[in-house]
Design an enzyme around this catalytic site. Structure first.
Site, PDB file in Angstrom:
ATOM      1  N   GLY A 335     -11.918  19.604  14.726  1.00 39.40           N
ATOM      2  CA  GLY A 335     -11.066  20.838  14.014  1.00 39.40           C
ATOM      3  C   GLY A 335     -12.134  21.845  13.557  1.00 39.40           C
ATOM      4  O   GLY A 335     -13.150  22.025  14.062  1.00 39.40           O
ATOM      5  N   PHE A 339     -15.321  28.431   7.935  1.00 43.09           N
ATOM      6  CA  PHE A 339     -16.858  28.111   8.073  1.00 43.09           C
ATOM      7  C   PHE A 339     -17.501  27.925   9.451  1.00 43.09           C
ATOM      8  O   PHE A 339     -18.678  28.268   9.892  1.00 43.09           O
ATOM      9  CB  PHE A 339     -17.077  26.834   7.468  1.00 43.09           C
ATOM     10  N   LYS A 359     -20.063  19.045  10.593  1.00 48.20           N
ATOM     11  CA  LYS A 359     -19.326  20.568  10.114  1.00 48.20           C
ATOM     12  C   LYS A 359     -20.414  21.510  10.403  1.00 48.20           C
ATOM     13  O   LYS A 359     -21.528  21.524   9.942  1.00 48.20           O
ATOM     14  CB  LYS A 359     -19.158  20.524   8.611  1.00 48.20           C
ATOM     15  N   ASP A 451      -7.913  20.934  -3.813  1.00 48.86           N
ATOM     16  CA  ASP A 451      -7.005  21.219  -2.370  1.00 48.86           C
ATOM     17  C   ASP A 451      -6.816  20.011  -1.940  1.00 48.86           C
ATOM     18  O   ASP A 451      -6.662  19.485  -0.532  1.00 48.86           O
ATOM     19  CB  ASP A 451      -8.259  21.859  -1.481  1.00 48.86           C
TER      20      ASP A 451
HETATM   21  P1  AMP Z   1     -12.171  20.726   6.883  1.00 48.75           P
HETATM   22  O1  AMP Z   1     -12.360  22.229   6.941  1.00 48.75           O
HETATM   23  O2  AMP Z   1     -12.998  20.124   5.963  1.00 48.75           O
HETATM   24  O3  AMP Z   1     -10.703  20.694   6.424  1.00 48.75           O
HETATM   25  O4  AMP Z   1     -12.304  20.484   8.592  1.00 48.75           O
HETATM   26  C1  AMP Z   1     -11.276  20.834   9.370  1.00 48.75           C
HETATM   27  C2  AMP Z   1     -10.873  19.646  10.440  1.00 48.75           C
HETATM   28  O5  AMP Z   1     -12.098  18.839  11.099  1.00 48.75           O
HETATM   29  C3  AMP Z   1     -10.114  18.874   9.685  1.00 48.75           C
HETATM   30  O6  AMP Z   1      -8.854  19.072   9.753  1.00 48.75           O
HETATM   31  C4  AMP Z   1     -10.295  17.780  10.781  1.00 48.75           C
HETATM   32  O7  AMP Z   1      -9.262  17.691  11.633  1.00 48.75           O
HETATM   33  C5  AMP Z   1     -11.620  17.671  11.089  1.00 48.75           C
HETATM   34  N1  AMP Z   1     -12.529  16.884  10.217  1.00 48.75           N
HETATM   35  C6  AMP Z   1     -13.135  17.171   9.172  1.00 48.75           C
HETATM   36  N2  AMP Z   1     -13.853  16.263   8.704  1.00 48.75           N
HETATM   37  C7  AMP Z   1     -13.674  15.171   9.683  1.00 48.75           C
HETATM   38  C8  AMP Z   1     -14.285  14.026   9.515  1.00 48.75           C
HETATM   39  N3  AMP Z   1     -15.076  13.364   8.428  1.00 48.75           N
HETATM   40  N4  AMP Z   1     -13.876  13.058  10.493  1.00 48.75           N
HETATM   41  C9  AMP Z   1     -13.225  13.431  11.353  1.00 48.75           C
HETATM   42  N5  AMP Z   1     -12.404  14.828  11.366  1.00 48.75           N
HETATM   43  C10 AMP Z   1     -13.067  15.818  10.584  1.00 48.75           C
END
Ligand code: AMP
Length: 607
Positions: A335, A339, A359, A451
């Site tokens: 995803g 950032f 990330k 959030d």
């Molecule tokens: P976020 O900005 O933290 O919402 O991350 C963006 C996207 O990355 C999320 O909507 C998920 O699709 C993917 N993602 C984030 N963290 C995880 C995780 N721990 N495991 C699997 N996918 C993740």
């Protein structure tokens, strides 16, 4: 821990026999419509309503249906035993008469606990400890989140704890044990048949031992030949203590197996005893989730995933600094956000390999974004709960990278919208209960998420949810009950409570409001809240007293919780302690069970 839904009713007697029920009704005067409620001995979770009419007794079994409702055969469904009794006190609807007067328990008659009730809690603990190698808080969370499923699993092996169960001994050895010592009529034991296909029951009568084979039907139910069917062998034994049901005599004194130990009952060896047909997969030895290969994803319990408790001692793996050579990064992007992106990877540790989500900060020069990621890491570092995505560490290499445990099935809203056909409402209730457990933990630790939304609930698999994205989260000071933002930012307005929009005040209570919106998204299978409105219009909609309607698939009780979460004044809104309780009680009440059959017939001695 798991209380009977009827425990509060003053006319509920617990696990008493039919003749005891009739005795209580006689003592209370035998007036028409006099009634009491007791536990059903045949089916897990069922009841019997005993009613007086015309100086005679009438007993109606109340079955718990697969959808969690309770009904008398051919009657209307009700959401609990109390509601059912209330209904029949206004309308006979097929009973001999309306329920007129409850036969109240006297203060010196406590609710009689059943043989299984007495051992359930200890067995649950031992079972979870042994099967999933969990301890402490992780074990408690496992039990709370999955109690109904776990109860079913252990109910099927509870007989191994009973003194009358002798395991795998042959007929001659059974006789030898029964003939040793006194031989009163009804003295009995249960043993495994020699081919282990089912059980055999050996009973003394007139100094002679009779042997009966217990029949097991295709769905795993147990009975005497053509007799009443039971979910478990110990229920059958309890029943045969009261009714001969074709035996030469009712069962009496147990022939005690001196070798019964305090060991945890084993898993059902051949699924013989599993009313829900579920056998837990073997626990993975390494911390890489392997369980998924053993059972279909839809049947996995959260504890089957290495992610439930990926490390025995969190400090062994949870390091703030991860070395770059410990990390293998995949090209697969899970995803993205402002950032940068989230990539799939593997973290190598002394304890084994762990699938991780990484990330990756896109531009290390942007100080603001970097600070934001560091703040998120700091928050996540302080949290440890099975229903919250765990941070495993930070790696500062070609980019700044935040390493988290993997939730491979992705965001809840997407999962639900693409799997509408396979995800049941019960499944959604289970997942949202888990989210409420994670949020209750945050509330206890005085963190506000800010959030919470279905896009930020990630799934490890279809049965296991974790809260993620702590980019906006705040740790409140010990004396603070809210966080006040100085200026409004890029906020998810549709998920925000009135006090957030009007006064920029954020608390666990405003997270409760967001939980209500998240529930709405979940029960509408990933629908978009306030679809036709702009974020700014939603404020006016809320101020006018309007709220979103109940999604078509949403049960009434879940909509009630949702609307309570949308209580305008935050001081009147429930907290997560209360919300989790409501979610838990509904989750427990609808967890499916096998429906027993009605057949009743006698068994013949095989001797
Ligand atoms: P976020 O900005 O933290 O919402 O991350 C963006 C996207 O990355 C999320 O909507 C998920 O699709 C993917 N993602 C984030 N963290 C995880 C995780 N721990 N495991 C699997 N996918 C993740």
């Amino acid at each position: 821990m798991s209380t009977d839904p009827a425990a509060e009713l003053p006319f509920f007697y617990g696990c008493i026999s039919r003749s005891d029920a009739e005795q209580h009704l006689k003592l209370a005067g035998m007036s028409d419509g006099l009634f009491l409620l007791r536990q059903c001995l045949r089916s897990l979770g069922g009841y019997v309503l005993s009613v007086v009419w015309n100086l005679d007794f009438h007993h109606y079994s109340i079955e718990k249906q697969l959808n969690g409702t309770y009904s008398i055969a051919g009657g209307k469904p009700h959401c609990g035993p109390a509601e059912l009794c209330e209904f029949y006190s206004k309308d006979a609807d097929g009973l001999v008469c309306m329920l007129k007067k409850p036969c109240l328990r006297s203060p010196d008659t406590p609710i009689r606990t059943g043989v299984f009730d007495k051992m359930r809690d200890n067995m649950l603990r031992e079972y979870v400890k042994q099967t999933w190698n969990l301890e402490g808080e992780a074990m408690e969370q496992a039990i709370i989140s999955q109690a109904p499923q776990l109860e079913k699993l252990i109910a099927t092996t509870a007989h191994e704890k009973m003194p009358w169960y002798h395991g795998k001994i042959n007929r001659q050895e059974g006789e030898r044990r029964l003939y040793s010592g006194a031989q009163p009529d009804g003295k009995f034991l249960v043993r495994d048949k020699e081919d282990a296909s089912t059980f055999a029951l050996s009973v003394v009568y007139g100094k002679t031992v009779y042997h009966y084979q217990v029949i097991q039907d295709k769905s795993g139910k147990l009975s005497m030949p053509e007799g009443t069917k039971f979910d478990t062998i110990w229920q059958l034994v309890e029943y045969l203590k009261m009714k001969p049901d074709g035996l030469v005599t009712v069962l009496g004194e147990a022939c005690v197996n001196g070798k019964v130990t305090e060991k945890t009952p084993s898993l059902p060896a051949n699924r013989r005893a599993g009313p829900n047909g579920y056998t837990p997969p073997p626990r993975a030895v390494t911390v890489v989730p392997k369980a998924a290969t053993a059972v279909p994803d839809s049947e996995l319990l959260p504890m089957d995933c290495a992610g439930f408790n990926p490390y025995h001692n969190p400090n062994e793996i949870k390091k703030f600094n991860i070395q770059r050579d410990q990390l293998l990064m995949d090209e697969v992007e899970l995803g993205s956000g402002n950032f940068g992106c989230v990539k799939k990877g593997v973290l190598r540790t002394d304890a084994g390999q762990i699938d991780v989500a990484i990330k990756v900060l896109k531009s290390d020069n942007e100080k603001l974004v970097k600070d934001e990621m560091m703040r998120e890491a700091e928050i996540m570092h302080q949290l440890s709960n099975p229903f919250i995505v765990r941070m495993l560490g930070l790696c500062n290499a070609e980019h700044l990278m935040l390493v988290m445990e993997m939730a491979a099935a992705g965001p809840l809203n997407k999962f639900l919208s693409t799997n509408k056909d396979t995800v049941t409402v019960e499944n959604i209730v289970n997942l949202m209960h888990q989210v409420s457990m994670g949020m209750k933990y945050l509330e206890e630790k005085n963190f506000v998420h800010r959030d919470l939304a279905a896009r930020n609930v990630l799934l490890v698999n279809q049965q296991f949810a974790k809260i993620s994205d702590f980019g906006l989260s705040k740790a409140l000071g010990a004396d603070d009950s809210y966080y006040k933002a100085r200026t409004a930012g890029k906020w998810p307005l549709k998920w925000y409570a009135p006090e957030c929009l009007n006064f920029h005040k954020f608390s666990s209570k405003s997270d409760v409001w967001s939980f209500g919106i998240t529930m709405w998204e979940a029960f509408s299978y990933g629908g978009k809240p306030y679809k036709k409105m702009k974020g700014t219009e939603v404020g006016r909609f809320i101020e006018s007293g309007s709220r979103m309607e109940r999604p078509a698939a949403c049960p009434e009780r879940m909509y009630t919780v949702m609307t309570e979460c949308w209580t305008y004044k935050q001081e009147d809104r429930p907290d997560f302690k209360k919300v989790e309780e409501s979610m838990r009680s509904y989750h427990y009440s609808i967890s499916s069970k096998a429906k027993p059959e009605e057949a009743e017939a006698a068994a013949e001695p095989t001797k």
